[in-house]
Design an enzyme around this catalytic site. Structure first.
Site, PDB file in Angstrom:
ATOM      1  N   ASP A  76      12.665  19.187  37.447  1.00 47.90           N
ATOM      2  CA  ASP A  76      12.604  20.639  37.237  1.00 47.90           C
ATOM      3  C   ASP A  76      11.282  21.034  36.571  1.00 47.90           C
ATOM      4  O   ASP A  76      10.932  22.214  36.552  1.00 47.90           O
ATOM      5  CB  ASP A  76      13.769  21.084  36.337  1.00 47.90           C
ATOM      6  CG  ASP A  76      14.897  21.747  37.118  1.00 47.90           C
ATOM      7  OD1 ASP A  76      14.635  22.235  38.233  1.00 47.90           O
ATOM      8  OD2 ASP A  76      16.025  21.795  36.600  1.00 47.90           O
ATOM      9  N   GLN A  96      21.826  21.739  35.500  1.00 46.64           N
ATOM     10  CA  GLN A  96      21.891  23.149  35.896  1.00 46.64           C
ATOM     11  C   GLN A  96      22.023  24.030  34.649  1.00 46.64           C
ATOM     12  O   GLN A  96      22.908  23.827  33.827  1.00 46.64           O
ATOM     13  CB  GLN A  96      23.085  23.359  36.849  1.00 46.64           C
ATOM     14  CG  GLN A  96      23.190  24.768  37.406  1.00 46.64           C
ATOM     15  CD  GLN A  96      21.997  25.154  38.282  1.00 46.64           C
ATOM     16  OE1 GLN A  96      21.532  24.372  39.116  1.00 46.64           O
ATOM     17  NE2 GLN A  96      21.499  26.364  38.103  1.00 46.64           N
ATOM     18  N   LYS A 132      21.618  23.211  46.440  1.00 48.89           N
ATOM     19  CA  LYS A 132      20.647  22.142  46.187  1.00 48.89           C
ATOM     20  C   LYS A 132      21.123  20.842  46.828  1.00 48.89           C
ATOM     21  O   LYS A 132      20.334  20.107  47.444  1.00 48.89           O
ATOM     22  CB  LYS A 132      20.451  21.958  44.669  1.00 48.89           C
ATOM     23  CG  LYS A 132      19.662  23.111  44.045  1.00 48.89           C
ATOM     24  CD  LYS A 132      19.688  23.096  42.521  1.00 48.89           C
ATOM     25  CE  LYS A 132      18.993  24.352  41.983  1.00 48.89           C
ATOM     26  NZ  LYS A 132      19.065  24.494  40.530  1.00 48.89           N
TER      27      LYS A 132
END
Ligand code: NDP
Length: 284
Positions: free
Chosen positions: A120, A97, A53
């Site tokens: 997200d 994460q 990422k």
């Protein structure tokens, strides 16, 4: 007839070129899009996802800030960090994460992220807005799947979409996104009897389970679009999806590979959301 392969790598490349242009324009206006990434513990897969990422961010011109914490971190300390990032004007998107260690409540962490920085798309405010068709950050993997299906130019309205898996981050939201596109959506899961009888009805079959080769040619209607979200590591160290790619490609009309399918599109949608967050926060 062999299925046409929908390459996530290729589609991601095209979209990222466009995102890099958008990031450059924002930078020229004095706004450098910034993504804060929080990584807890030392799970090798999580470290590798975060690295991917960050690399993608650098390629399109998004600044990334990495905060790593030991697996023993207290939930309160983590929440304090998120509050700090919520208030930081250089940070437009915040990503934690997953998975988190068991002593940390995932929902508590997600709900602490400011919805306007929730790139997200996991915050209940964004999930709710998506459900009722309001403007929201869409969850990255489902959004990537939708973009892949759209990329082949088939009509989605009126099609039968069957989703295998009902997680909050993939299965449930991906079905909602296709419902918004006027598909007829059926959800299946581990308690669904005779899975193949249902998946064989799918014009578009989306599989997000995490079981190598769960879906074989008998599960697929000839000509169907098959999107494989699953990522499984085989004993020989290689990655494979939930779909038996070699066998199913002889039946399907379109199919996505693993690796090189949904994975690169997930990251691309994260970049897309971060740039959008920067634009929206700058406009305030
Ligand atoms: P979860 O484990 O949260 O959910 C798995 C789902 O599969 C559950 O709903 C479960 O049903 C269902 N399931 C389990 N066994 C069967 C079965 N035999 N038949 C039908 N359904 C079954 O996983 P995620 O949704 O988080 O992830 C799914 C896969 O996608 C994983 O391999 C993951 O690594 C991958 N992934 C890939 C991403 C990418 O970018 N490429 C991003 C995110 C995930 P039940 O609810 O009844 O337990």
């Amino acid at each position: 007839m062999t299925a046409q392969i929908i390459s996530g790598t290729e589609l991601a490349k095209t979209i990222r070129t466009n995102l890099a242009d958008q990031a450059a324009r924002l930078k020229a206006d004095g706004i450098e899009p910034g993504l804060a990434v929080i990584l807890v513990g030392d799970d090798p897969a999580s470290h590798s996802y975060v690295k991917g990422k960050q690399k993608a961010c650098a390629e399109v011109g998004i600044r990334s800030f990495l905060y790593t914490f030991p697996v023993t971190i207290e939930e309160e300390t983590l929440l304090e960090k998120i509050h700090e990032l919520n208030a930081d004007p250089a940070v437009h998107g915040i990503l934690v994460q997953l998975p988190l260690p068991e002593h940390i409540r995932e929902w508590s962490v997600i709900e602490t992220i400011a919805p306007e920085k929730d790139v997200d798309g996991f915050h209940p405010i964004n999930v709710g807005k998506m459900m009722i068709g309001q403007r929201a950050f869409l969850p990255c993997t489902p959004h990537g799947v939708l973009a892949m299906v759209k990329s082949v130019g088939i009509e989605i309205a009126g099609k039968h979409v069957v989703v295998v898996g009902r997680s909050n981050i993939v299965g449930k939201p991906v079905g909602q996104l296709f419902l918004r596109e006027h598909a007829t959506v059926t959800y299946t899961h581990s308690k669904t009897p005779d899975l193949a009888a249902i998946t064989r009805q799918a014009d578009i079959l989306i599989v997000a389970v995490g079981k190598a080769r769960l879906i074989g040619p008998d599960h697929v209607k000839p000509g169907a679009v098959v999107i494989d979200v699953g990522v499984n590591r085989l004993e020989n160290g290689k990655l494979c999806g939930d779909v038996d790619f070699d066998a199913v490609k002889e039946v399907a009309g379109y199919i996505t590979p693993v690796p090189g399918g949904v994975g690169p599109m997930t990251i691309t949608m994260l970049l897309h959301n971060t740039i959008e967050a920067a634009r929206q926060l700058a406009a305030k």
